[in-house]
Design a protein around this motif. Sequence first.
Motif, short mmCIF file in Angstrom:
data_model
loop_
_atom_site.label_atom_id
_atom_site.label_comp_id
_atom_site.label_asym_id
_atom_site.label_seq_id
_atom_site.Cartn_x
_atom_site.Cartn_y
_atom_site.Cartn_z
N ALA A 135 0.84 -1.20 0.00
CA ALA A 135 0.00 0.00 0.00
C ALA A 135 0.87 1.26 0.00
O ALA A 135 0.56 2.24 -0.68
CB ALA A 135 -0.92 -0.01 1.22
N THR A 136 1.98 1.23 0.75
CA THR A 136 2.88 2.38 0.78
C THR A 136 3.54 2.61 -0.58
O THR A 136 3.82 3.76 -0.95
CB THR A 136 3.95 2.16 1.87
N ASP A 137 3.79 1.54 -1.33
CA ASP A 137 4.36 1.68 -2.68
C ASP A 137 3.53 2.61 -3.55
O ASP A 137 4.08 3.34 -4.39
CB ASP A 137 4.46 0.31 -3.36
N LEU A 139 4.20 10.91 -8.43
CA LEU A 139 4.65 11.10 -9.81
C LEU A 139 3.54 11.68 -10.70
O LEU A 139 3.83 12.25 -11.75
CB LEU A 139 5.12 9.76 -10.39
N ALA A 140 2.29 11.51 -10.30
CA ALA A 140 1.19 12.07 -11.09
C ALA A 140 1.31 13.58 -11.23
O ALA A 140 0.77 14.17 -12.18
CB ALA A 140 -0.15 11.70 -10.44
N GLY A 188 -5.23 1.86 -14.50
CA GLY A 188 -5.52 0.48 -14.13
C GLY A 188 -6.00 0.38 -12.69
O GLY A 188 -5.40 0.96 -11.78
N LEU A 189 -7.08 -0.34 -12.50
CA LEU A 189 -7.66 -0.49 -11.17
C LEU A 189 -7.21 -1.76 -10.47
O LEU A 189 -7.31 -1.88 -9.25
CB LEU A 189 -9.20 -0.48 -11.26
N ARG A 190 -6.75 -2.75 -11.22
CA ARG A 190 -6.37 -4.02 -10.63
C ARG A 190 -4.97 -3.96 -10.06
O ARG A 190 -4.09 -3.32 -10.62
CB ARG A 190 -6.45 -5.15 -11.66
N THR A 191 -4.78 -4.64 -8.93
CA THR A 191 -3.45 -4.78 -8.35
C THR A 191 -2.65 -5.77 -9.19
O THR A 191 -3.22 -6.56 -9.95
CB THR A 191 -3.54 -5.25 -6.90
N PRO A 192 -1.31 -5.76 -9.05
CA PRO A 192 -0.51 -6.70 -9.85
C PRO A 192 -0.86 -8.17 -9.66
O PRO A 192 -0.64 -8.98 -10.55
CB PRO A 192 0.93 -6.41 -9.38
N ASP A 193 -1.44 -8.52 -8.49
CA ASP A 193 -1.81 -9.92 -8.28
C ASP A 193 -3.22 -10.23 -8.78
O ASP A 193 -3.74 -11.31 -8.54
CB ASP A 193 -1.67 -10.30 -6.80
N ARG A 245 5.18 1.42 -10.01
CA ARG A 245 5.77 2.77 -9.97
C ARG A 245 5.37 3.63 -11.15
O ARG A 245 5.02 4.81 -10.99
CB ARG A 245 7.30 2.66 -9.91
N ASP A 246 5.40 3.09 -12.33
CA ASP A 246 5.14 3.89 -13.53
C ASP A 246 3.81 3.57 -14.20
O ASP A 246 3.61 3.89 -15.38
CB ASP A 246 6.28 3.68 -14.54
N LEU A 247 2.90 2.94 -13.45
CA LEU A 247 1.58 2.67 -14.03
C LEU A 247 0.83 3.98 -14.26
O LEU A 247 0.75 4.83 -13.37
CB LEU A 247 0.77 1.77 -13.08
N LEU A 248 0.27 4.14 -15.46
CA LEU A 248 -0.48 5.35 -15.79
C LEU A 248 -1.96 5.19 -15.53
O LEU A 248 -2.68 6.19 -15.37
CB LEU A 248 -0.24 5.72 -17.27
#
Length: 458
Positions: free
Chosen positions: A48-50, A57-58, A451-456, A446-449
Motif C-alpha cells: 500500500a505504501t508503494d 509522480l502524477a 488500471g484499477l487491478r493490483t498486480p496480483d 511505480r510507472d503505471l499510468l
Amino acid sequence: MKFGQSLRATAITVALAGTATAETLPSALAKAYMGNPDLNAGRASVRATDENVPRALAGYRPSVTASANAGATYETGRSGSSGVLANTRDALFPRQAGLQVTQNLFNGFRTANSVREAESGVLGARETLTQTEGDTLFSAAQSYMDVLRDTATLDLQRNNVEVLEEQLRQTRERLVAGQITRTDVAQAEARLESARSQVSLAQANLQASIATFRRIVGVEPRQLAPGKPPDRLVPPSLAQAVRIAQAEHPAIIAALHAVDAAELQVKVVEGELAPSLNLVGSVGGGYDTSTSGDRVVSAALVAQLSVPLYEGGETYARVRQAKEVAGQRRIEAEATRDAVRSTVFSAWGALEAAKATVVSAQAQVAANDVALTGVREEARAGQRTTLDVLNQQQELLIARVNLIIAQRDRVVGAFAVAQAVGRLSAASLDLQVARYRAGTHYEQVRDLLWGLRTPDGR
C-alpha cells in the motif's frame, strides 16, 4: 525402578522422539515466514505504501478532463416594427462537448519533493517489514522451544509421579514389616499428591505453549526435533554486536527514513507559497447554441500563472507544524538508537547467563544423581529416613527441570541476540522458502499510468 535412571530415559525420549518425521526448527520458521498473519499484514502495508510513489509522480503528468452537456430551450414572444406585431416561437436543442488538458510547469518543486518523500516512506516501510520479519521468526523460535521445554517438563513430572507411586508402595510394605512408622507413609503420600498437582500445572503450561505455537507458526506442533541455536549469527563480542546493531538494525534505518520524509514534507508545504505555472489547452464544439442549426468550434492554449499572496496564515502554520514534526522524528531516531543499544546489552547478558546456567545445571544434575543413589543405599541400611530419600528425589527433579529450562534459554538467547543486532531473517537463517521481495511490487506499480487491478489480479 531407580529414579535417576527413569529421568534419563525420559529426557532421551523427548530429545529423539520421531526424529525420522519430526518437525524441525527451520521448517517451523519457514512456515511462520510464509503464513504468519502479522508478517503478511506487514507485506500488504508495504504494498500500500508503494502506491504513494505513483501518486506523487502524477504531479509530473497532465490532467485531462472531458465535458459534455445537452438540453432543450423554448422561447416565445412578440416582435415587430411600424406598429405591426408578430408572435415568435423558437425551439433549440443545444449540445456542447469539450476537452481540457492541464500541464503543470512549475509548482515550487512540490512534485519533486513529494516523490522523494514517498520514496523515503517506501524505504522506511521496507525496513519496518524487515523488523517484523525478525520479530516473527524470533517469536516462532521462542514458541518452538517453549513447546519442547514444556513437553520435557511434563514428561519429567509424570515420571516423577510414577517413581513416587513406587516409593509409596515400598514404604507401605516397610510399614507392614515394622521397619518404619506411619509418619513415613504420610510423607510419601503428601509428596505424591504434590507431584500430581505439578503434572496438572505442566499440562496447562504445555497447552498454552501449543496455542501460542499454533498462532505464530500456523500449524499444530507434531514431534518437534531438538532446536539448535543460530550461533553463526551471534557476533563474537558485545562491542561488535552494538556496532552492528547501530549500523544495520532495521528499526534505526526506518527511523532515519522517517526523518528524511519529515524534512521533505517541510519543503513540500513551503512550495505552496511559491508561484505556480500551468499550461492549459482546450478544444470544444457546440450545436444549436444560439440559433437553430448553428455550429461553433473553439480551441485555446493558455499559460496560467498563480501567485499566492495571503491565505490567512494557514500555510505558514503548516510549515511550522511540519518543522516540529521533523524535529520529533529526529528525537525518535535517537531514542530508537538508545533502545536498540539497550536491547543488545540485555540480550547479550541473557545469552551469557544461559550458557553458564547450562554448564552449572548439567553439573547439578550429575551431582544430584550420585547423591540420590547414595541416599537410597543409606536408607536401606537404616541411616536415612524416607523423607531424606523424598527430598533428594525432589532435588534431582528440580535440577533436571532447571537443565531443560537452561537449554531452552540457551537457544532462545542466541535468537534474541541475532534479532537485537538486526540480522534475524529468512535469508540469514537460509530457510528453504520462496523469499518475499518487496521491490517486485514497487517496480510493477511505480510507472503505471492507469488500471484499477493490483498486480496480483485483485
